[in-house]
Motif scaffolding. Structure first.
Motif, PDB file in Angstrom:
ATOM      1  N   PRO A  85      -6.051  -6.434   7.049  1.00 30.56           N
ATOM      2  CA  PRO A  85      -4.693  -6.329   6.507  1.00 30.56           C
ATOM      3  C   PRO A  85      -3.684  -7.154   7.289  1.00 30.56           C
ATOM      4  O   PRO A  85      -2.763  -7.723   6.729  1.00 30.56           O
ATOM      5  N   GLY A  86      -3.882  -7.261   8.588  1.00 30.35           N
ATOM      6  CA  GLY A  86      -2.941  -7.994   9.436  1.00 30.35           C
ATOM      7  C   GLY A  86      -2.837  -9.468   9.101  1.00 30.35           C
ATOM      8  O   GLY A  86      -1.839 -10.105   9.393  1.00 30.35           O
ATOM      9  N   THR A  87      -3.903 -10.008   8.488  1.00 31.89           N
ATOM     10  CA  THR A  87      -3.886 -11.430   8.163  1.00 31.89           C
ATOM     11  C   THR A  87      -3.313 -11.689   6.778  1.00 31.89           C
ATOM     12  O   THR A  87      -3.129 -12.831   6.391  1.00 31.89           O
TER      13      THR A  87
ATOM     14  N   GLY B 272      -4.420 -13.961  -0.877  1.00 30.73           N
ATOM     15  CA  GLY B 272      -3.859 -13.976   0.478  1.00 30.73           C
ATOM     16  C   GLY B 272      -2.747 -12.973   0.705  1.00 30.73           C
ATOM     17  O   GLY B 272      -2.168 -12.905   1.786  1.00 30.73           O
ATOM     18  N   TYR B 273      -2.442 -12.163  -0.327  1.00 22.50           N
ATOM     19  CA  TYR B 273      -1.376 -11.167  -0.224  1.00 22.50           C
ATOM     20  C   TYR B 273      -1.942  -9.753  -0.336  1.00 22.50           C
ATOM     21  O   TYR B 273      -2.957  -9.520  -0.994  1.00 22.50           O
ATOM     22  N   ASP B 274      -1.259  -8.836   0.281  1.00 20.13           N
ATOM     23  CA  ASP B 274      -1.564  -7.413   0.175  1.00 20.13           C
ATOM     24  C   ASP B 274      -0.812  -6.908  -1.062  1.00 20.13           C
ATOM     25  O   ASP B 274       0.410  -6.781  -1.036  1.00 20.13           O
ATOM     26  N   MET B 275      -1.560  -6.678  -2.169  1.00 19.76           N
ATOM     27  CA  MET B 275      -0.906  -6.418  -3.458  1.00 19.76           C
ATOM     28  C   MET B 275      -1.360  -5.091  -4.066  1.00 19.76           C
ATOM     29  O   MET B 275      -2.487  -4.648  -3.846  1.00 19.76           O
ATOM     30  N   PRO B 276      -0.511  -4.473  -4.895  1.00 22.48           N
ATOM     31  CA  PRO B 276      -0.900  -3.222  -5.554  1.00 22.48           C
ATOM     32  C   PRO B 276      -1.807  -3.503  -6.760  1.00 22.48           C
ATOM     33  O   PRO B 276      -1.411  -4.216  -7.674  1.00 22.48           O
ATOM     34  N   VAL B 277      -3.020  -2.967  -6.747  1.00 22.25           N
ATOM     35  CA  VAL B 277      -3.897  -3.141  -7.912  1.00 22.25           C
ATOM     36  C   VAL B 277      -3.623  -2.047  -8.941  1.00 22.25           C
ATOM     37  O   VAL B 277      -3.756  -2.272 -10.143  1.00 22.25           O
ATOM     38  N   GLN B 278      -3.204  -0.872  -8.440  1.00 23.95           N
ATOM     39  CA  GLN B 278      -2.812   0.205  -9.355  1.00 23.95           C
ATOM     40  C   GLN B 278      -1.992   1.235  -8.596  1.00 23.95           C
ATOM     41  O   GLN B 278      -1.993   1.267  -7.366  1.00 23.95           O
ATOM     42  N   TYR B 279      -1.290   2.051  -9.328  1.00 20.05           N
ATOM     43  CA  TYR B 279      -0.522   3.176  -8.780  1.00 20.05           C
ATOM     44  C   TYR B 279      -1.259   4.454  -9.176  1.00 20.05           C
ATOM     45  O   TYR B 279      -2.249   4.398  -9.915  1.00 20.05           O
TER      46      TYR B 279
ATOM     47  N   LEU C 286       5.155   4.347  -3.250  1.00 22.62           N
ATOM     48  CA  LEU C 286       4.841   4.814  -4.598  1.00 22.62           C
ATOM     49  C   LEU C 286       3.370   5.218  -4.724  1.00 22.62           C
ATOM     50  O   LEU C 286       2.917   5.581  -5.810  1.00 22.62           O
ATOM     51  N   GLY C 287       2.619   5.106  -3.627  1.00 25.72           N
ATOM     52  CA  GLY C 287       1.216   5.537  -3.648  1.00 25.72           C
ATOM     53  C   GLY C 287       0.259   4.512  -4.206  1.00 25.72           C
ATOM     54  O   GLY C 287      -0.838   4.849  -4.657  1.00 25.72           O
ATOM     55  N   ALA C 288       0.647   3.231  -4.182  1.00 24.91           N
ATOM     56  CA  ALA C 288      -0.222   2.187  -4.743  1.00 24.91           C
ATOM     57  C   ALA C 288      -1.508   2.062  -3.945  1.00 24.91           C
ATOM     58  O   ALA C 288      -1.535   2.281  -2.737  1.00 24.91           O
ATOM     59  N   LYS C 289      -2.571   1.682  -4.669  1.00 29.11           N
ATOM     60  CA  LYS C 289      -3.809   1.275  -4.013  1.00 29.11           C
ATOM     61  C   LYS C 289      -3.675  -0.224  -3.785  1.00 29.11           C
ATOM     62  O   LYS C 289      -3.486  -0.994  -4.734  1.00 29.11           O
ATOM     63  N   MET C 290      -3.700  -0.635  -2.510  1.00 24.18           N
ATOM     64  CA  MET C 290      -3.431  -2.034  -2.174  1.00 24.18           C
ATOM     65  C   MET C 290      -4.745  -2.798  -1.996  1.00 24.18           C
ATOM     66  O   MET C 290      -5.715  -2.273  -1.443  1.00 24.18           O
ATOM     67  N   VAL C 291      -4.770  -4.031  -2.474  1.00 21.04           N
ATOM     68  CA  VAL C 291      -5.951  -4.883  -2.322  1.00 21.04           C
ATOM     69  C   VAL C 291      -5.501  -6.284  -1.908  1.00 21.04           C
ATOM     70  O   VAL C 291      -4.371  -6.683  -2.178  1.00 21.04           O
ATOM     71  N   PRO C 292      -6.398  -7.040  -1.273  1.00 20.26           N
ATOM     72  CA  PRO C 292      -6.065  -8.434  -0.981  1.00 20.26           C
ATOM     73  C   PRO C 292      -6.158  -9.249  -2.262  1.00 20.26           C
ATOM     74  O   PRO C 292      -7.132  -9.127  -3.005  1.00 20.26           O
ATOM     75  N   PHE C 293      -5.147 -10.044  -2.540  1.00 16.24           N
ATOM     76  CA  PHE C 293      -5.168 -10.924  -3.717  1.00 16.24           C
ATOM     77  C   PHE C 293      -4.425 -12.208  -3.380  1.00 16.24           C
ATOM     78  O   PHE C 293      -3.251 -12.158  -3.011  1.00 16.24           O
TER      79      PHE C 293
END
Lengths: 122, 368
Positions: free
Chosen positions: B4-6, B28-35, B19-26
């Motif tokens: 995550p640090g990178t 190069g970004y830490d992004m919400p795949v779903q809430y 908001l409780g999002a499930k975060m995934v790498p996308f």
């Protein structure tokens, strides 16, 4: 009920093992939209791919937690795959196996051990 | 998976987490795949009400100078010199073989073009622009967030938070105050629904997102539903459905090359595009509708009814609005007519499918 590290459960009654995926697994998958089940009569080995469960996002393999011959599959999942989300460890069962080797059950976790295992995954 | 640090974060990262999002790498970004609502419900909510998407990972670029349109045309087949003031047009960055390096939206802002490119290609795109475009200023807008408000209720939300904005037509831009915050918004999106894409200063992004989410019709939507929405809408994802190994003609994007650009050329791959327009292409991008319940995902082989492989799925999954599996891919041109019976080979098993007209769900744009 016993649990595998790959998030399948097994319940044995009279030499027949009912297999499904755990509540934890269905929560991780999200909405289940399709389940591909093995043919009745197929012999599966512990750790081998036995079914596929598909969410909106992706397809995931389901491994046989124990070895045996498939005697029945849950035909209700064809029309209502959401049963896996609603009742993963009950009505959302995948298949029944005639146990090949009951000793294999010893390698699986009990409910308490599985709970500890999943808590370690966060 | 990267640590995550990178990963880079968008200005809305803290909001996603709260908001409780499930975060995934996308990309190069830490992004919400779903809430917590889940992909299925998020998708259906967007088609019924309105969804808010963080797309700040995408690249926002300003190309300034009086020759900006003419210069951009040296990289893309779109007619930007004819584009009206404050109007937006879709195009594709091509290489010399007419391979698609990226797709983009560019808007005529008078003294500059405002361009939005994909996250995974933005560094390469900006480098290419800096290398190839002459006499223009190219500024990568590092300090701006981008979010999309999509769905039939977007109009009512905007009428309330930005009075006067709802007479904007599809593919136009306007400087707006939304909930009192300065924004630059285009009436566009990637779901097939009416809506706006809103560029805002990074420092104002969370306040704007919170203001939009306060409206009862608006729910936060992750990348999972963004993908199923655009797939039902028949919209390409660069890297899946289009890429350096596909041309705009193969990709059924011939409409992005108008008469003047066909005649005058002046973009990379012009000769290939003209040859393919004249001689017809060997394969074409089409919709694929599986006829049973099994999703056919990317890289699934497509066969004719004799079992001979004629193509491949490039994007596929479950379409919540369709209520069944939907896909797109490339097939040999002889099999590209809508209604043609084909088979998808899903994990070794042939399954019935038909070539389908895109989109799977009718577009609901505000064309004015």
């Amino acid at each position: 009920m016993r649990f595998s590290k790959d998030h399948e459960w097994v319940r044995v009654e009279g030499g027949v093992a009912t297999v499904g995926i755990t509540t934890y697994a269905q929560e991780q998958l999200g909405d289940v939209v399709f389940v591909e089940l093995p043919a009745v009569g197929k012999k599966v080995k512990a750790g081998e791919e036995a079914a596929v469960v598909e969410s909106v996002k992706a397809a995931s393999e389901v491994y046989a937690p124990i070895s045996g011959e498939v005697t029945e599959v849950n035909s209700a999942l064809a029309d209502t795959p959401a049963l896996v989300n609603e009742d993963a460890e009950g009505k959302g069962w995948f298949m029944k196996l005639k146990l090949a080797d009951a000793k294999e059950l010893d390698a699986l976790m009990d409910a308490a051990a599985y709970k500890t295992y999943t808590e370690g995954l966060h | 998976m990267a640590e995550p640090g990178t990963l880079k974060t968008t200005p809305l990262n803290a909001l996603h987490r709260s908001l409780g999002a499930k975060m995934v790498p996308f990309a190069g970004y830490d992004m919400p795949v779903q809430y917590p609502m889940g992909i299925m419900a998020e998708h259906l909510h967007t088609r019924a009400q309105a969804g808010l998407f963080d797309v700040s990972h995408m690249g926002q670029v300003r190309i300034a100078g009086k020759d900006a349109a003419k210069q951009l045309e040296t990289l893309v087949p779109g007619d930007y010199q004819a584009l009206g003031l404050n109007r937006t047009k879709y195009s594709v960055l091509l290489d010399d073989k007419a391979g698609i390096l990226d797709d983009l939206m560019a808007t005529n802002r008078g003294d500059h073009l405002f361009v939005v490119v994909n996250a995974s290609n933005k560094d390469a795109d900006v480098a290419r622009m800096r290398e190839r475009l002459k006499g223009v200023g190219i500024e990568y807008l590092e300090d701006r967030a981008l979010m999309a408000l999509q769905g039939p209720a977007a109009k009512a939300v905007m009428a309330k938070l930005s009075p006067g904005s709802t007479d904007m037509v599809f593919l136009s831009i306007r400087d707006l105050k939304i909930a009192g915050i300065d924004c630059i918004a285009t009436r566009s999106g990637y779901t097939g629904e009416d809506g706006w894409e809103i560029s805002v200063a990074a420092r104002d992004a969370e306040a704007l997102a919170r203001a939009l989410l306060t409206e009862p019709q608006v729910k936060p939507i992750g990348l999972g539903a963004r993908d199923s929405l655009r797939l039902e809408a028949g919209l390409c994802l660069h890297g899946n459905d289009i890429g350096p190994d596909t041309t705009p003609i193969e990709a059924d994007l011939a409409w992005t090359v108008n008469k003047r650009r066909r005649e005058q050329g002046g973009f990379p791959g012009h000769a290939v595009v003209m040859k393919q327009l004249k001689e017809c292409v060997a394969r074409k991008r089409v919709g694929i509708k599986p006829e049973d319940k099994a999703p056919a995902r990317g890289h699934t082989p497509i066969a004719d009814m004799s079992g001979a492989v004629i193509g491949e799925i490039t994007s596929g999954g479950f379409g919540p609005t369709v209520g069944g599996p939907v896909a797109m891919g490339y097939v040999a041109t002889a099999h590209a007519a809508a209604g043609t019976s084909v088979q998808t080979i899903v994990r070794g098993t042939p399954r019935p499918a038909k070539v389908a007209t895109l989109p799977f769900v009718q577009h609901n744009y505000h064309r004015g």
